[in-house]
Scaffold this active site. Structure first.
Site, PDB file in Angstrom:
ATOM      1  CD  GLU A   1     -16.573  13.284 -14.578  1.00  0.00           C
ATOM      2  OE1 GLU A   1     -17.839  13.463 -14.413  1.00  0.00           O
ATOM      3  OE2 GLU A   1     -15.983  14.393 -14.618  1.00  0.00           O
TER       4      GLU A   1
ATOM      5  CE  LYS B   1     -12.299  20.258  -8.372  1.00  0.00           C
ATOM      6  NZ  LYS B   1     -12.559  20.649  -9.836  1.00  0.00           N
TER       7      LYS B   1
ATOM      8  CE1 TYR C   1       0.677   0.093   4.573  1.00  0.00           C
ATOM      9  CE2 TYR C   1      -0.331  -2.016   4.212  1.00  0.00           C
ATOM     10  CZ  TYR C   1       0.378  -1.080   4.993  1.00  0.00           C
ATOM     11  OH  TYR C   1       0.793  -1.441   6.256  1.00  0.00           O
TER      12      TYR C   1
END
Length: 122
Positions: free
Chosen positions: A73, A98, A53
């Site tokens: 996107e 966001k 990770y």
């Protein structure tokens, strides 16, 4: 299938369609779930068999900082493709937020799943 997850990964990015957004770095917050069979790592106690990770986190930070996107996107789709290819995981779910970009909302964002969903998972 087991899942490795990363929560609340904050990365500053140049992202947006408005001129002012292209001039500043804005915070993005990522949550990820990644399918990974942990049995070999558990049996051997060897990081080479685990989905690292820390390496995933560093990859995301580098990917986001080195590129400029207009749309979330575009960023999230290309990031998902890059992570699947780079780390060889069979499935990933990414959520990106966001914060504070729409005055009426605390946060806006997207969530996608790519790859083959682990069997028995809903």
């Amino acid at each position: 299938m087991d899942k490795v997850f990363i929560r609340d990964l904050k990365v500053d990015a140049v992202i947006g369609v408005y001129d002012w957004e292209k001039q500043v770095r804005q915070p993005l917050v990522f949550d990820l779930e990644m399918a990974w069979d942990i049995r070999m790592a558990a049996a051997t106690d060897d990081l080479t068999h685990a989905l690292n990770y820390q390496a995933v986190t560093e990859f995301i930070e580098r990917f986001v900082r080195e590129q400029n996107f207009q749309l979330l996107e575009s960023l999230i789709q290309r990031l998902a493709d890059a992570l699947l290819k780079e780390f060889g995981m069979p499935w990933i779910r990414i959520q990106v937020e966001k914060p504070a970009v729409v005055p009426q909302a605390r946060v806006v964002g997207l969530s996608i799943e790519r790859g083959e969903r682990p069997h028995g998972d809903r």
